[in-house]
Design a protein around this motif. Structure first.
Motif, PDB file in Angstrom:
ATOM      1  N   PRO A 136       0.803  -1.225   0.000  1.00  0.00           N
ATOM      2  CA  PRO A 136       0.000   0.000   0.000  1.00  0.00           C
ATOM      3  C   PRO A 136       0.835   1.274   0.000  1.00  0.00           C
ATOM      4  O   PRO A 136       0.368   2.316  -0.433  1.00  0.00           O
ATOM      5  CB  PRO A 136      -0.788  -0.090   1.305  1.00  0.00           C
ATOM      6  CG  PRO A 136      -0.716  -1.506   1.715  1.00  0.00           C
ATOM      7  CD  PRO A 136       0.547  -2.049   1.183  1.00  0.00           C
ATOM      8  N   SER A 137       2.082   1.219   0.490  1.00  0.00           N
ATOM      9  CA  SER A 137       2.849   2.473   0.530  1.00  0.00           C
ATOM     10  C   SER A 137       3.536   2.780  -0.803  1.00  0.00           C
ATOM     11  O   SER A 137       4.184   3.813  -0.934  1.00  0.00           O
ATOM     12  CB  SER A 137       3.852   2.461   1.673  1.00  0.00           C
ATOM     13  OG  SER A 137       4.482   1.238   1.771  1.00  0.00           O
ATOM     14  N   SER A 232       1.615   3.899  -6.823  1.00  0.00           N
ATOM     15  CA  SER A 232       1.002   3.168  -5.719  1.00  0.00           C
ATOM     16  C   SER A 232      -0.263   2.485  -6.236  1.00  0.00           C
ATOM     17  O   SER A 232      -0.734   2.807  -7.319  1.00  0.00           O
ATOM     18  CB  SER A 232       0.670   4.119  -4.568  1.00  0.00           C
ATOM     19  OG  SER A 232      -0.630   4.635  -4.728  1.00  0.00           O
ATOM     20  N   GLN A 234      -3.107   2.998  -5.749  1.00  0.00           N
ATOM     21  CA  GLN A 234      -4.199   3.933  -6.028  1.00  0.00           C
ATOM     22  C   GLN A 234      -4.452   4.063  -7.535  1.00  0.00           C
ATOM     23  O   GLN A 234      -5.585   4.271  -7.954  1.00  0.00           O
ATOM     24  CB  GLN A 234      -3.877   5.314  -5.446  1.00  0.00           C
ATOM     25  CG  GLN A 234      -5.098   6.207  -5.365  1.00  0.00           C
ATOM     26  CD  GLN A 234      -4.758   7.658  -5.067  1.00  0.00           C
ATOM     27  OE1 GLN A 234      -3.875   8.244  -5.678  1.00  0.00           O
ATOM     28  NE2 GLN A 234      -5.437   8.216  -4.096  1.00  0.00           N
TER      29      GLN A 234
END
Lengths: 318, 376
Positions: A136-137, A232, A234
């Motif tokens: 996630p990072s 990322s 996202q």
């Protein structure tokens, strides 16, 4: 004939080439780079949705896969950019092929849900494989694109790279649309049964165009990853797929320039409206609503209608 | 005649200096004011606006008013990149934010290249480890929250812990730190359960923990999972102590769980329990003033996120007051800043540490009669 067909894109290319000389400002250049990247992704999605009539709510996944593939190879394994790019295209095309074979038997809402699920699977995988993708990072430290010793390490250089790729893909896409395959695609859009009766191999064609549009998205993702130098999960989430879709709908589905126009509008509008602060979202939403309500074919179709109306009036008077 | 000349020269000098004094200092900010992280970004924006009003009303920084330029990136990484480029273009002296860790990671390469100080309001350790020359952050680190929990467990003579975490960025990072420090504090992890962030029932994981000899549960996730765990634990009649992460830092979360939240322990900044702090605490004055001002102005509860915005903003203001709007000097000032009293703790920055906080920035808090107080 071919020259006339490509005249608009050539003029566009000339304009794009001189534009940065007028705005050397990194902020505007940065925005134009993003518009170029989004335009490449929407061009592929438009081919799939606007021409072949197949919906995809998972295109952000291919965008992210492209970015991660070259990102990981260049940042972690020191692979040169071009072999990494080849690997990214092969990997994304392979995954798109598998997803396409499974999903494209479905139609309408079912296809939308299946592609959404496929996108979600990619999102979860990118989040979970921490050791490989950074989880996630995110994955930081992606190097700039280097081709033959030339490094695209500034927005100025990157601008030319992105828009050169865009123009090449535009010409390629225009040629596909005006070929036998393009006609088959449009036929598929209006009626699958009719298309099959005309001797078109519907399944093969659908999968082919799905894979091609996934590769466009991956190329856009590769450019994004190397311009921001960070990626990322996202980038693979549903909201981004929806954003790409909105760009096409607003710009003009089934129109080659529609994707570019939508990408430009959806990127520039929030920037222009940011002076309104709290009212930004309301104004932004209203503009999109008005476009969708009064120009259901998108801005590009709206312009065409306007052009034809004016032409008629002028001729009528003459 | 000479007098006239002198008066004229004096007048010119005064005019010139007032003109120079009127030149504002520009501070840029990127917050996720809308979008999924708005719960964090909005209090940060409110705080920055409030502080700008206060400082300008009091005559600015050494006579220079502050010009605050706030950009909303909607929690989107691509947008964060655009907004930071815009702020650099606007020639701000320093940038505060972004709100999210991902947004911060995405803009680090740009601020490093443009050589502009950035004070992030996001928590991830990756932001400052390894140290980036121009990047600082104000929230506490996960590792320090873990240290505080383990210290508390040692005080309570508990050595066997069951850990639970969500499969999100926050949960995953916490789980890693919990496993990393267990040995150092002599804690044995007897169960390691994970769950999806949107799961609505944790009975399965808790039942499994019930079957082990765990003496305490440590749960690492934000809402809604952190509330669900408390409720399910009460339903199962489990009485062992429950620790939550610093993600529990909002009174609303405790209220959501009602009775089940009573007695839960969590490490957190002191902002939420300011009323139960002793007057001798060096942070008390800062915290009480911020809480009062914020709640009066915005008619809503103060949160730790707004506090991270406060710390970032005031750090930049102190730097501007000391060295003026020179980007390199601001960076050097922050890096050498010691004893800065903020809402998250007392910051001591150095060349090796761009977070500036240690485990003492956390206080062990608990919920008592529906209120957050310092745990005894």
């Amino acid at each position: 004939m071919a020259f006339r067909r490509h005249l608009p894109i050539m003029l566009f290319g000339c304009a794009a080439a001189v534009l940065p000389l007028a705005l050397k400002d990194p902020y505007y250049l940065g925005i134009l780079v993003f518009i170029g990247i989004f335009s490449i992704a929407t061009m592929g999605l438009n081919l799939l949705m606007g021409y072949a009539g197949q919906i995809s709510l998972g295109h952000a996944a291919f965008y992210a896969l492209g970015a991660y593939a070259t990102g990981i190879l260049t940042a972690k394994y020191n692979v040169h950019f071009l072999p990494a790019l080849a690997a990214a295209i092969i990997v994304t095309a392979g995954i798109a092929y598998v997803i396409g074979m499974a999903c494209l038997r479905l139609k309408g809402h079912y296809l939308a849900v299946a592609t959404l699920a496929a996108g979600e699977i990619v999102f979860i995988c990118l989040n979970a494989s921490v050791g490989f993708t950074g989880g996630p990072s995110g994955l930081a430290g992606i190097p700039s694109i280097e081709i033959g010793g030339f490094s695209f390490d500034s927005d100025f250089k990157f601008y030319y790279l992105v828009w050169a790729v865009f123009i090449l893909l535009f010409i390629l896409t225009a040629n596909i649309i005006n070929s036998r395959t393009g006609r088959a695609l449009r036929c598929l859009h209006s009626s699958e049964v009719a298309a099959a009766a005309m001797g078109i191999n519907v399944t093969t064609l659908k999968v082919q165009i799905f894979v091609l549009s996934a590769v466009y998205a991956a190329l856009a993702g590769v450019l994004y990853g190397h311009s921001v130098t960070f990626i990322s999960p996202q980038a693979s989430d549903l909201m981004f797929s929806v954003k790409l879709l909105t760009m096409i709908v607003v710009g003009g589905m089934g129109h080659l320039w529609g994707g570019v126009l939508g990408a430009a509008l959806l990127t520039l509008l929030p920037e222009a409206l940011s002076a309104f602060h709290d009212y930004e979202l309301i104004i932004y939403g209203s503009i999109l609503l008005v476009i969708v309500m009064f120009l259901p074919g998108g801005l590009m179709r709206g312009f065409e209608t306007l052009y034809v109306t004016i032409l008629k009036k002028v001729r009528g008077r003459g | 005649m000479r007098k006239l000349l002198l008066a004229g020269a004096l007048c010119l000098f005064v005019c010139a200096s007032t003109v120079r004094a009127a030149e504002p200092y520009k501070i840029g900010a990127v917050f996720a004011v809308s979008g999924p992280a708005a719960l964090l970004g909005e209090p940060e924006r409110n705080t920055a606006l409030m502080l700008t009003d206060q400082i300008n009303a009091a005559g600015g920084i050494n006579g220079h008013p502050i010009e605050l330029i706030i950009e909303d990136n909607e929690g989107d990484e691509a947008k964060a990149v655009m907004k930071v480029k815009k702020l650099i273009n606007d020639k701000v002296a320093a940038i505060i934010g972004p709100t999210r860790s991902g947004d911060t990671m995405a803009v680090i390469p740009i601020v490093e290249k443009a050589q502009i100080p950035l004070v992030s309001c996001a928590a991830a350790e990756d932001i400052v480890k390894p140290v980036k020359k121009w990047v600082f952050k104000t929230p506490q680190s996960d590792a320090d929250a873990v240290r505080r929990i383990y210290e508390k467990m040692k005080d309570m003579k508990l050595t066997k812990a069951a850990i639970m975490s969500g499969t999100t960025g926050f949960g995953t990072a916490g789980r890693e730190q919990l496993k990393k420090f267990a040995l150092e504090y002599g804690i044995t992890i007897v169960a390691d359960e994970t769950y999806g962030p949107k799961d609505t029932d944790m009975t399965a994981q808790l039942t499994k923990i019930k079957g082990t000899d765990a003496q305490a549960i440590i749960n690492w996730e934000i809402i809604p999972a952190q509330t669900t765990v408390m409720k399910n634990k009460k339903q199962l009649g489990m009485t062992m102590p429950l620790f939550q992460s610093h993600g529990f830092g909002n009174i609303k979360y405790a209220q959501d769980a009602g009775d089940a939240a009573e007695g839960v322990l969590f490490p957190c900044g002191r902002l939420l329990a300011v009323d139960s702090l002793p007057d001798t605490n060096p942070q008390k004055a800062v915290l009480a003033k911020y809480k009062k001002d914020y709640e009066e102005k915005f008619k809503t509860d103060v949160s730790t996120f707004g506090g991270h915005g406060y710390d970032a903003y005031m750090l930049v203001v102190e730097a501007l007051r000391a060295v003026g709007p020179d980007r390199a000097k601001i960076r050097d000032f922050i890096e050498n800043k010691k004893g800065f009293v903020g809402t998250a703790g007392i910051f001591n920055y150095s060349a090796e540490d761009h977070c500036g906080l240690d485990k003492n920035s956390f206080e062990m808090l608990t919920v008592k009669n529906g209120k957050i107080v310092v745990a005894k």
